[in-house]
Design a protein around this motif. Structure first.
Motif, PDB file in Angstrom:
ATOM      1  N   THR A  92      -2.228  -4.841   0.369  1.00  0.00           N
ATOM      2  CA  THR A  92      -3.636  -4.930   0.005  1.00  0.00           C
ATOM      3  C   THR A  92      -4.160  -6.332   0.275  1.00  0.00           C
ATOM      4  O   THR A  92      -3.386  -7.290   0.395  1.00  0.00           O
ATOM      5  CB  THR A  92      -3.840  -4.599  -1.480  1.00  0.00           C
ATOM      6  OG1 THR A  92      -3.099  -5.557  -2.277  1.00  0.00           O
ATOM      7  CG2 THR A  92      -3.368  -3.190  -1.804  1.00  0.00           C
ATOM      8  N   ASP A 105     -10.909  -6.661  -0.943  1.00  0.00           N
ATOM      9  CA  ASP A 105     -11.165  -5.496  -1.793  1.00  0.00           C
ATOM     10  C   ASP A 105     -12.184  -5.816  -2.875  1.00  0.00           C
ATOM     11  O   ASP A 105     -13.084  -5.010  -3.178  1.00  0.00           O
ATOM     12  CB  ASP A 105      -9.860  -5.009  -2.435  1.00  0.00           C
ATOM     13  CG  ASP A 105      -8.883  -4.443  -1.409  1.00  0.00           C
ATOM     14  OD1 ASP A 105      -9.324  -4.136  -0.287  1.00  0.00           O
ATOM     15  OD2 ASP A 105      -7.685  -4.313  -1.746  1.00  0.00           O
ATOM     16  N   LYS A 152       0.836  -1.190   0.000  1.00  0.00           N
ATOM     17  CA  LYS A 152       0.000   0.000   0.000  1.00  0.00           C
ATOM     18  C   LYS A 152       0.872   1.241   0.000  1.00  0.00           C
ATOM     19  O   LYS A 152       1.825   1.338   0.772  1.00  0.00           O
ATOM     20  CB  LYS A 152      -0.910   0.020   1.231  1.00  0.00           C
ATOM     21  CG  LYS A 152      -2.056  -0.962   1.182  1.00  0.00           C
ATOM     22  CD  LYS A 152      -2.978  -0.757   2.372  1.00  0.00           C
ATOM     23  CE  LYS A 152      -4.203  -1.655   2.281  1.00  0.00           C
ATOM     24  NZ  LYS A 152      -5.125  -1.450   3.433  1.00  0.00           N
TER      25      LYS A 152
END
Length: 294
Positions: A209, A214, A195
């Motif tokens: 991530t 996500d 990130k």
């Protein structure tokens, strides 16, 4: 989406008793006639209650008061929105919710007037504070779910019978659910990336991530755009990611089933129609299975 004129509930008490009302909860036996508020209290907690108050009967008095908490029922919309709000707050340790349809006892006593929504700082309300007994009903304007609708606070004896189904209803496999499943399957094999944000340079270890999470949140937000605007924020915050442990096929159908609670309430109400009413004192948890749409 309403199936009655709410103004009738202000002037016509018989209307209150003749309508069906709704409630959502993770409890399979609501309202539980054998509810024991002290069931999960440890010996240390009970001793603390007695010692801190100097009252040897503190636990018994607390239990007695807990048993006078009002139950709450409202419109179908209010019940579903209440579930969304609870999921958004992550208040429940269980993941399975149930929708109850409530038939009121004709012997119930409806308190006069329609009042502001009752609550303490913890969101509880007690029968004595509302001026009703265990067979009483207190009408109020709901300001949190299905805002402006009439909901009821009541005692257990005001309930004659209930119907119960597990929600959401799971739609059968479809091209839509398969599309979502494929996205989730693909995300499981995506490589986490570092990130990059304003704190990246000062962190001792980089953050990465989570491609699966996500992707899940992206799919959920896309589904949220299909429901009415006023519910999109509540819906967006109500994703229970614990459901993913059941596998991507189930998870994809679960997400669509949550949407259908709002977009296709007639499917849900039909499922309730197919379940017999159970008298309050005769409730049986054996029929709380997950429903599939025909």
């Amino acid at each position: 989406m309403y199936d009655w004129d709410h103004s009738d509930l202000i002037t016509d008490i018989s209307k209150v008793l003749n309508l069906n009302w709704y409630h959502t909860t993770t409890h399979t036996n609501w309202p539980d006639p054998h509810f024991d508020p002290a069931e999960k209290l440890t010996s240390n907690a009970k001793n603390y209650m007695r010692n801190s108050t100097g009252n040897p009967h503190a636990v018994e008095e607390w239990v007695a008061r807990q048993k006078t908490k009002a139950l709450h029922v409202g419109t179908y919309e209010a019940a579903i929105e209440n579930m969304l709000r609870q999921l958004g707050n992550q208040r429940a340790s269980e993941t399975q919710y149930y929708l109850y349809r409530v038939k009121l006892s004709k012997a119930s006593k409806v308190a006069p007037g329609v009042n502001p929504e009752p609550s303490s700082s913890f969101g509880d309300s007690y029968l004595a504070d509302l001026g009703i007994e265990s067979g009483g009903i207190y009408r109020y304007i709901n300001v949190h779910e299905d805002e402006g609708s009439v909901s009821l606070a009541l005692g257990t004896k005001a309930i004659e019978a209930v119907q119960r189904i597990a929600i959401p209803l799971l739609p059968h496999k479809s091209s839509e659910s398969q599309f979502i499943k494929n996205k989730l399957d693909h995300a499981e094999f995506m490589k986490p990336e570092p990130k990059n944000d304003k704190f990246s340079k000062i962190r001792s270890k980089p953050l990465f991530t989570n491609p699966y999470l996500d992707t899940t949140q992206l799919v959920w937000r896309e589904i949220a755009t299909s429901i009415p605007d006023r519910l999109q924020d509540k819906f967006s915050m109500a994703l229970d990611t614990r459901i993913q442990t059941a596998g991507n096929e189930y998870f994809s159908r679960y997400m669509l089933g949550m949407r259908d609670l709002i977009l296709n309430p007639e499917w849900v109400l039909k499922a309730l129609d197919d379940v017999p009413f159970q008298k309050r004192e005769e409730q049986d948890c054996s029929h709380a299975e997950t429903y599939l749409l025909d």
